[in-house]
Design a protein around this motif. Structure first.
Motif, mmCIF file in Angstrom:
data_model
loop_
_atom_site.group_PDB
_atom_site.id
_atom_site.type_symbol
_atom_site.label_atom_id
_atom_site.label_comp_id
_atom_site.label_asym_id
_atom_site.label_seq_id
_atom_site.Cartn_x
_atom_site.Cartn_y
_atom_site.Cartn_z
ATOM 1 N N LEU A 120 44.983 75.250 0.222
ATOM 2 C CA LEU A 120 44.099 74.158 0.647
ATOM 3 C C LEU A 120 44.898 72.977 1.187
ATOM 4 O O LEU A 120 44.512 72.363 2.187
ATOM 5 C CB LEU A 120 43.218 73.705 -0.513
ATOM 6 C CG LEU A 120 42.034 74.603 -0.880
ATOM 7 C CD1 LEU A 120 41.239 73.979 -2.008
ATOM 8 C CD2 LEU A 120 41.129 74.846 0.335
ATOM 9 N N SER A 149 37.125 75.940 0.930
ATOM 10 C CA SER A 149 37.380 75.104 -0.240
ATOM 11 C C SER A 149 36.388 75.371 -1.365
ATOM 12 O O SER A 149 36.753 75.364 -2.540
ATOM 13 C CB SER A 149 37.333 73.625 0.169
ATOM 14 O OG SER A 149 37.515 72.781 -0.947
ATOM 15 N N THR A 150 35.120 75.623 -1.013
ATOM 16 C CA THR A 150 34.073 75.830 -2.021
ATOM 17 C C THR A 150 33.850 77.302 -2.363
ATOM 18 O O THR A 150 32.874 77.646 -3.021
ATOM 19 C CB THR A 150 32.743 75.228 -1.535
ATOM 20 O OG1 THR A 150 32.375 75.832 -0.282
ATOM 21 C CG2 THR A 150 32.867 73.723 -1.355
ATOM 22 N N HIS A 151 34.750 78.158 -1.913
ATOM 23 C CA HIS A 151 34.675 79.605 -2.198
ATOM 24 C C HIS A 151 33.407 80.251 -1.627
ATOM 25 O O HIS A 151 32.920 81.241 -2.184
ATOM 26 C CB HIS A 151 34.730 79.869 -3.712
ATOM 27 C CG HIS A 151 36.041 79.545 -4.344
ATOM 28 N ND1 HIS A 151 37.192 80.273 -4.103
ATOM 29 C CD2 HIS A 151 36.389 78.569 -5.224
ATOM 30 C CE1 HIS A 151 38.187 79.757 -4.814
ATOM 31 N NE2 HIS A 151 37.735 78.727 -5.489
ATOM 32 N N ASP A 152 32.897 79.707 -0.531
ATOM 33 C CA ASP A 152 31.700 80.301 0.077
ATOM 34 C C ASP A 152 32.144 81.374 1.066
ATOM 35 O O ASP A 152 32.351 81.109 2.261
ATOM 36 C CB ASP A 152 30.872 79.222 0.780
ATOM 37 C CG ASP A 152 29.463 79.696 1.111
ATOM 38 O OD1 ASP A 152 29.306 80.904 1.373
ATOM 39 O OD2 ASP A 152 28.541 78.864 1.109
ATOM 40 N N ASP A 178 34.208 72.417 9.020
ATOM 41 C CA ASP A 178 33.219 73.192 8.259
ATOM 42 C C ASP A 178 33.823 74.487 7.710
ATOM 43 O O ASP A 178 33.504 74.902 6.586
ATOM 44 C CB ASP A 178 32.012 73.514 9.137
ATOM 45 C CG ASP A 178 31.192 72.281 9.487
ATOM 46 O OD1 ASP A 178 31.343 71.254 8.803
ATOM 47 O OD2 ASP A 178 30.404 72.347 10.455
ATOM 48 N N ALA A 223 38.352 82.262 1.538
ATOM 49 C CA ALA A 223 37.406 81.584 0.644
ATOM 50 C C ALA A 223 37.454 82.179 -0.759
ATOM 51 O O ALA A 223 37.283 81.474 -1.750
ATOM 52 C CB ALA A 223 35.993 81.683 1.216
ATOM 53 N N ALA A 238 35.790 73.533 4.725
ATOM 54 C CA ALA A 238 34.902 73.199 3.609
ATOM 55 C C ALA A 238 34.376 74.458 2.935
ATOM 56 O O ALA A 238 34.303 74.537 1.697
ATOM 57 C CB ALA A 238 33.745 72.336 4.103
ATOM 58 N N ALA A 239 34.005 75.459 3.718
ATOM 59 C CA ALA A 239 33.506 76.712 3.152
ATOM 60 C C ALA A 239 34.591 77.424 2.355
ATOM 61 O O ALA A 239 34.331 77.972 1.274
ATOM 62 C CB ALA A 239 32.981 77.619 4.264
#
Length: 222
Positions: A117, A199-202, A193, A109, A196-197
């Motif tokens: 990605l 991808s959003t740098h979470d 999920d 992340a 997605a995390a």
């Protein structure tokens, strides 16, 4: 292309095939060319190719599927890990995966690139498409998890993960055969999920989701 020159031919052929797999010529889950193609490439006969494939299958790198072909099930065969993992309880292997993959997901992340990605999305799509056959599904699942570890850009974590794959793959196939069900939407959504995390740098969420997924897997294996 390098060819076999010294005896024992099967050992040499196995070493060359493993070197080509390590070099990325065939990705995880890929089908190898047939014996009539590999034989001339390696400079040996079909019986020697078969023996080389048997050797690598015994080391967890390849698997033969009747009527389908020979597939890559691991990208390396670290000798030191082989003995350890053969003796390890599968729950212990999962616990080690939790340590490796939750950290790798967090690092992914933080460090993932656009190319990472794209690779993760392709792996996720492939995983979604391969739900009808147990072995295909397990291979696609392993490929997605490896893509996450690769996106961490930590070569040691990648090497550790590759060491677990043969032992883990066998256990997963056996477990899914016993359960009789696999590839459900809920399970796939967890992987979506995680992506997605990443991808959003979470960082925290990616690590937490990875750990929760593997914790659940460990409980199912008990």
């Amino acid at each position: 292309m390098e060819q076999v020159r010294r005896a024992p031919l099967a050992d040499q052929a196995a070493d060359l095939l493993l070197a080509r797999i390590r070099a990325g010529e065939w990705p995880l889950g890929a089908r190898l060319p047939g014996e009539t193609t590999l034989g001339p490439q390696l400079g040996v006969g079909r019986s020697t190719v078969r023996e080389a494939i048997r050797q690598l299958a015994g080391r967890g790198v390849l698997t033969s599927r009747q009527g389908s072909g020979v597939y890559v099930t691991a990208l390396d065969a670290p000798e030191d890990w082989d003995v350890v993992l053969r003796r390890a309880d599968i729950v212990s292997v999962i616990e080690a995966r939790i340590a490796i993959e939750s950290e790798a997901a967090g690092l992914a992340a933080e460090r993932r690139t656009p190319a990472d990605l794209r690779a993760l999305r392709r792996a996720l799509e492939d995983r979604a498409a391969r739900r009808s056959q147990i072995e295909d599904h397990v291979d696609a699942d392993m490929a997605f998890h490896r893509a996450v570890v690769t996106a961490s850009h930590n070569s040691i974590l990648v090497e550790l993960f590759d060491g677990f794959v043969p032992r883990l793959r066998q256990a997963m196939v056996e477990m899914l055969r016993i359960r009789g069900e696999f590839g459900g939407d809920d399970d796939h959504d967890v992987h979506t999920d995680v992506l997605a995390a990443i991808s959003t740098h979470d960082v925290a969420l990616a690590a937490r989701l990875s750990r929760a997924h593997l914790d659940s897997l460990k409980e199912n294996l008990r």
